[in-house]
Design a protein around this motif. Sequence first.
Motif, PDB file in Angstrom:
ATOM      1  N   PRO A  10       0.978  -0.735  -0.278  1.00 26.20           N
ATOM      2  CA  PRO A  10       0.343   0.185   0.268  1.00 26.20           C
ATOM      3  C   PRO A  10       1.148   1.192   0.260  1.00 26.20           C
ATOM      4  O   PRO A  10      -0.003   2.719  -0.303  1.00 26.20           O
ATOM      5  CB  PRO A  10      -1.278  -0.123   1.064  1.00 26.20           C
ATOM      6  N   ARG A  11       1.631   1.377   0.374  1.00 27.89           N
ATOM      7  CA  ARG A  11       3.143   2.224   0.572  1.00 27.89           C
ATOM      8  C   ARG A  11       2.980   2.996  -0.738  1.00 27.89           C
ATOM      9  O   ARG A  11       3.460   4.061  -0.868  1.00 27.89           O
ATOM     10  CB  ARG A  11       4.164   2.351   1.022  1.00 27.89           C
ATOM     11  N   HIS A  12       2.669   2.214  -2.085  1.00 25.53           N
ATOM     12  CA  HIS A  12       3.037   2.920  -3.575  1.00 25.53           C
ATOM     13  C   HIS A  12       1.559   3.234  -3.693  1.00 25.53           C
ATOM     14  O   HIS A  12       1.798   4.571  -4.866  1.00 25.53           O
ATOM     15  CB  HIS A  12       2.781   1.471  -4.336  1.00 25.53           C
ATOM     16  N   GLY A  13       0.625   3.672  -2.746  1.00 26.20           N
ATOM     17  CA  GLY A  13      -0.362   4.375  -3.080  1.00 26.20           C
ATOM     18  C   GLY A  13      -0.245   5.339  -2.380  1.00 26.20           C
ATOM     19  O   GLY A  13      -0.812   6.841  -2.372  1.00 26.20           O
ATOM     20  N   LEU A  14       0.787   5.769  -1.893  1.00 25.59           N
ATOM     21  CA  LEU A  14       1.265   7.283  -1.265  1.00 25.59           C
ATOM     22  C   LEU A  14       1.963   8.384  -1.755  1.00 25.59           C
ATOM     23  O   LEU A  14       2.159   7.721  -2.876  1.00 25.59           O
ATOM     24  CB  LEU A  14       2.387   7.484   0.231  1.00 25.59           C
ATOM     25  N   ASP A  15       1.628   9.426  -2.287  1.00 26.81           N
ATOM     26  CA  ASP A  15       1.731  10.807  -2.622  1.00 26.81           C
ATOM     27  C   ASP A  15       2.678  11.271  -2.296  1.00 26.81           C
ATOM     28  O   ASP A  15       2.931  12.205  -0.770  1.00 26.81           O
ATOM     29  CB  ASP A  15       0.309  11.305  -2.707  1.00 26.81           C
ATOM     30  N   GLU A  16       4.175  11.166  -2.936  1.00 29.16           N
ATOM     31  CA  GLU A  16       5.328  11.713  -2.465  1.00 29.16           C
ATOM     32  C   GLU A  16       5.025  13.536  -1.789  1.00 29.16           C
ATOM     33  O   GLU A  16       5.519  14.409  -1.039  1.00 29.16           O
ATOM     34  CB  GLU A  16       6.324  11.674  -3.230  1.00 29.16           C
ATOM     35  N   VAL A  17       3.720  13.839  -2.435  1.00 25.89           N
ATOM     36  CA  VAL A  17       4.199  15.166  -2.402  1.00 25.89           C
ATOM     37  C   VAL A  17       3.663  16.564  -1.522  1.00 25.89           C
ATOM     38  O   VAL A  17       3.898  16.991  -0.509  1.00 25.89           O
ATOM     39  CB  VAL A  17       2.798  16.352  -3.647  1.00 25.89           C
ATOM     40  N   ILE A  18       2.280  15.278  -1.415  1.00 26.41           N
ATOM     41  CA  ILE A  18       1.076  15.295   0.447  1.00 26.41           C
ATOM     42  C   ILE A  18       1.990  14.891   1.208  1.00 26.41           C
ATOM     43  O   ILE A  18       1.836  14.643   2.498  1.00 26.41           O
ATOM     44  CB  ILE A  18      -0.297  14.696   0.634  1.00 26.41           C
ATOM     45  N   HIS A  19       2.489  13.962   0.710  1.00 33.81           N
ATOM     46  CA  HIS A  19       3.290  13.022   2.404  1.00 33.81           C
ATOM     47  C   HIS A  19       4.406  13.538   3.270  1.00 33.81           C
ATOM     48  O   HIS A  19       4.252  13.558   4.812  1.00 33.81           O
ATOM     49  CB  HIS A  19       4.083  11.613   1.653  1.00 33.81           C
TER      50      HIS A  19
END
Length: 108
Positions: A10-19
Motif C-alpha cells: 500500500p505504500r505505493h499509494g502514497l503521494d510524495e507531494v502530500i506526504h
Amino acid sequence: MTRPGPGTHPRHGLDEVIHAPVRFSVMAALAAADKAEFAFVRDTVEVSDSVLSRQVATLEKAGYVAVTKGYVGKRPRTWLALTADGRATFAAHCDALRAIAGGDVAGG
C-alpha cells in the motif's frame, strides 16, 4: 510464505507531494471545508506565514490546492481550497496510510 508482487504494498499509494508533514496537515485542514482563509490554515497547522506560503506553492504547482485572492472590506485576503484532484489524491493517500497501519500488505 508467498511474497506480494512488485507494486502491491500500500505504500505505493502514497503521494510524495502530500506526504510531508506540513503539506499533509494543510491538505487535512482543507479537506474539512470547501475553502479556508490563509490565516485560519496557518493557525490550525501552527506554522509561520512563510512556511505555509512555500508549502501551498508546492501543493498549488501539483494541482492539489487552488489559491484565490480578494478583499474583505479593504483588507486583502487569501483563500485556499482543495481542487477535485487534490481531494481525490488526499483520499487515496489516507486510504494507503490506513492500509499500511492495518497491515494490509496486499493493498486492498
